[in-house]
Design a protein around this motif. Structure first.
Motif, mmCIF file in Angstrom:
data_model
loop_
_atom_site.group_PDB
_atom_site.id
_atom_site.type_symbol
_atom_site.label_atom_id
_atom_site.label_comp_id
_atom_site.label_asym_id
_atom_site.label_seq_id
_atom_site.Cartn_x
_atom_site.Cartn_y
_atom_site.Cartn_z
ATOM 1 N N LEU A 38 16.285 -15.768 11.721
ATOM 2 C CA LEU A 38 14.951 -16.356 11.830
ATOM 3 C C LEU A 38 13.983 -15.671 10.858
ATOM 4 C CD1 LEU A 38 13.088 -18.345 13.272
ATOM 5 C CD2 LEU A 38 12.690 -16.594 15.016
ATOM 6 N N GLY A 39 14.080 -14.348 10.794
ATOM 7 C CA GLY A 39 13.244 -13.620 9.838
ATOM 8 C C GLY A 39 13.586 -13.977 8.402
ATOM 9 N N MET A 40 14.883 -14.159 8.134
ATOM 10 C CA MET A 40 15.313 -14.508 6.791
ATOM 11 C C MET A 40 14.822 -15.894 6.387
ATOM 12 S SD MET A 40 19.218 -14.550 5.279
ATOM 13 C CE MET A 40 19.507 -12.957 6.045
ATOM 14 N N THR A 41 14.901 -16.860 7.311
ATOM 15 C CA THR A 41 14.450 -18.214 6.984
ATOM 16 C C THR A 41 12.942 -18.252 6.761
ATOM 17 O OG1 THR A 41 14.262 -18.790 9.344
ATOM 18 C CG2 THR A 41 16.344 -19.317 8.244
ATOM 19 N N THR A 42 12.204 -17.433 7.509
ATOM 20 C CA THR A 42 10.758 -17.357 7.297
ATOM 21 C C THR A 42 10.449 -16.750 5.936
ATOM 22 O OG1 THR A 42 10.431 -17.056 9.684
ATOM 23 C CG2 THR A 42 8.592 -16.481 8.237
ATOM 24 N N ALA A 45 11.223 -19.094 3.118
ATOM 25 C CA ALA A 45 10.237 -20.172 3.030
ATOM 26 C C ALA A 45 8.962 -19.678 2.357
ATOM 27 C CB ALA A 45 9.933 -20.737 4.413
ATOM 28 N N LEU A 46 8.610 -18.421 2.608
ATOM 29 C CA LEU A 46 7.439 -17.830 1.965
ATOM 30 C C LEU A 46 7.687 -17.568 0.488
ATOM 31 C CD1 LEU A 46 6.246 -15.242 4.637
ATOM 32 C CD2 LEU A 46 4.916 -17.166 3.767
ATOM 33 N N PHE A 47 8.887 -17.115 0.162
ATOM 34 C CA PHE A 47 9.256 -16.796 -1.215
ATOM 35 C C PHE A 47 10.530 -17.570 -1.553
ATOM 36 C CE2 PHE A 47 7.231 -13.099 0.747
ATOM 37 C CZ PHE A 47 6.138 -12.955 -0.084
ATOM 38 N N PRO A 48 10.389 -18.817 -1.979
ATOM 39 C CA PRO A 48 11.554 -19.706 -2.188
ATOM 40 C C PRO A 48 12.345 -19.368 -3.449
ATOM 41 C CG PRO A 48 9.532 -20.834 -2.795
ATOM 42 C CD PRO A 48 9.108 -19.507 -2.225
ATOM 43 N N PRO A 51 16.716 -22.707 -3.312
ATOM 44 C CA PRO A 51 16.289 -23.967 -2.674
ATOM 45 C C PRO A 51 16.438 -23.881 -1.158
ATOM 46 C CG PRO A 51 17.673 -24.405 -4.582
ATOM 47 C CD PRO A 51 17.741 -22.925 -4.344
ATOM 48 N N TYR A 52 15.384 -24.251 -0.444
ATOM 49 C CA TYR A 52 15.399 -24.096 1.008
ATOM 50 C C TYR A 52 16.430 -24.995 1.671
ATOM 51 C CZ TYR A 52 13.465 -22.442 5.394
ATOM 52 O OH TYR A 52 13.312 -21.812 6.613
ATOM 53 N N LYS A 53 16.793 -26.085 1.018
ATOM 54 C CA LYS A 53 17.826 -26.962 1.577
ATOM 55 C C LYS A 53 19.163 -26.227 1.671
ATOM 56 C CE LYS A 53 15.563 -31.173 0.023
ATOM 57 N NZ LYS A 53 14.311 -30.439 -0.300
ATOM 58 N N LEU A 54 19.428 -25.326 0.744
ATOM 59 C CA LEU A 54 20.645 -24.525 0.821
ATOM 60 C C LEU A 54 20.582 -23.558 2.002
ATOM 61 C CD1 LEU A 54 21.431 -23.635 -2.909
ATOM 62 C CD2 LEU A 54 22.447 -25.417 -1.477
ATOM 63 N N LEU A 128 6.764 -35.376 -2.140
ATOM 64 C CA LEU A 128 5.633 -35.720 -2.988
ATOM 65 C C LEU A 128 5.063 -34.495 -3.687
ATOM 66 C CD1 LEU A 128 3.878 -38.186 -3.749
ATOM 67 C CD2 LEU A 128 2.344 -37.535 -1.892
ATOM 68 N N LEU A 129 4.999 -33.383 -2.978
ATOM 69 C CA LEU A 129 4.461 -32.138 -3.500
ATOM 70 C C LEU A 129 5.345 -30.972 -3.046
ATOM 71 C CD1 LEU A 129 0.671 -32.586 -2.678
ATOM 72 C CD2 LEU A 129 1.636 -32.461 -4.977
ATOM 73 N N PRO A 130 5.358 -29.862 -3.792
ATOM 74 C CA PRO A 130 6.056 -28.664 -3.300
ATOM 75 C C PRO A 130 5.478 -28.249 -1.955
ATOM 76 C CG PRO A 130 5.440 -28.408 -5.612
ATOM 77 C CD PRO A 130 4.771 -29.663 -5.136
ATOM 78 N N GLN A 131 6.336 -27.794 -1.064
ATOM 79 C CA GLN A 131 5.884 -27.450 0.283
ATOM 80 C C GLN A 131 4.843 -26.335 0.282
ATOM 81 O OE1 GLN A 131 6.920 -29.209 3.340
ATOM 82 N NE2 GLN A 131 7.125 -30.482 1.524
ATOM 83 N N MET A 132 4.942 -25.400 -0.653
ATOM 84 C CA MET A 132 3.936 -24.349 -0.740
ATOM 85 C C MET A 132 2.574 -24.936 -1.085
ATOM 86 S SD MET A 132 3.261 -21.213 -0.268
ATOM 87 C CE MET A 132 4.895 -20.469 -0.153
ATOM 88 N N ALA A 133 2.558 -25.933 -1.969
ATOM 89 C CA ALA A 133 1.294 -26.590 -2.316
ATOM 90 C C ALA A 133 0.703 -27.299 -1.101
ATOM 91 C CB ALA A 133 1.511 -27.575 -3.463
ATOM 92 N N VAL A 134 1.552 -27.885 -0.273
ATOM 93 C CA VAL A 134 1.085 -28.539 0.954
ATOM 94 C C VAL A 134 0.441 -27.514 1.887
ATOM 95 C CG1 VAL A 134 1.800 -29.804 3.020
ATOM 96 C CG2 VAL A 134 2.795 -30.381 0.798
ATOM 97 N N ASN A 135 1.081 -26.362 2.041
ATOM 98 C CA ASN A 135 0.533 -25.313 2.900
ATOM 99 C C ASN A 135 -0.833 -24.849 2.407
ATOM 100 O OD1 ASN A 135 2.971 -25.383 4.328
ATOM 101 N ND2 ASN A 135 3.860 -23.733 3.130
#
Length: 202
Positions: A38-42, A45-48, A51-54, A128-135
């Protein structure tokens, strides 16, 4: 051109995973404890850096589609909430400068102001946009934290559980995995088309 490029990248990643499934199996043989994952996935996601899909696919392989998906859903949403809070309360002006390079946002600003929940859900569903940009954009906008988190959870559900399912079934049933991936890409394409028509109408 960018849409076709993204589809090609996803396809190549799928083929690469299929070709190197034995190596991947050996790598994921010793799965980490759930809190560590869980910590690793967080963090990823913060520092991609990958690719997060992998990451989602790996979690699906190690923990199964349901638990792998839940871990990544919680981790990625927590990462988004951290970015939202940091932008909202500490880095608002810096975020505005960074977001200026995403000209696409200008087209949707009025729609987001009127429909914040629908916007965040759709932005999580479609590429549509990078997820970081959405955040970051959510933190800059007037969108409330509750709307951001709830919309993110709902919008992330389809993609995360599809890729978690792919990670769990790729080695045992590659044909089914390919079919699911194609259906998901067609679904996101249809949603993207509908969203663009809706925002133009607004």
């Amino acid at each position: 051109m960018r849409k076709w490029l993204a589809a090609a990248v996803y396809g190549m990643l799928f083929v690469a995973a299929l070709l190197y499934q034995n190596e991947l199996t050996a790598w994921f043989h010793h799965r980490p404890p759930v809190p560590a994952m869980l910590g690793m996935t967080t963090l990823l996601a913060l520092f991609p850096v990958v690719p997060y899909k992998l990451v989602v696919g790996a979690a699906g392989y190690m923990y199964g589609a349901w638990w792998g998906g839940m871990i990544c859903l919680i981790g990625s949403t927590a990462a988004g909430a951290l970015v939202y809070a940091a932008v909202k309360y500490a880095y608002r002006e810096q975020a505005r400068i960074w977001l200026a390079k995403y000209k696409t946002l200008d087209r949707y600003t009025r729609f987001v102001d009127k429909h914040p929940f629908e916007s965040i859900v759709l932005w999580r569903v479609i590429p549509l946009l990078p997820q970081m940009a959405v955040n970051v954009y959510a933190g800059v906008s007037t969108m409330s934290f509750r709307v951001f988190v709830l919309g993110s959870l709902i919008g992330k559900l389809p993609g995360i559980f599809v890729y978690s399912f792919l990670g769990g079934t790729l080695s045992s049933n590659p044909l089914l995995s390919l079919q699911v991936l194609i259906i998901y890409l067609l679904f996101t394409g249809a949603v993207l088309w509908g969203y663009k028509r809706m925002t133009r109408a607004k």
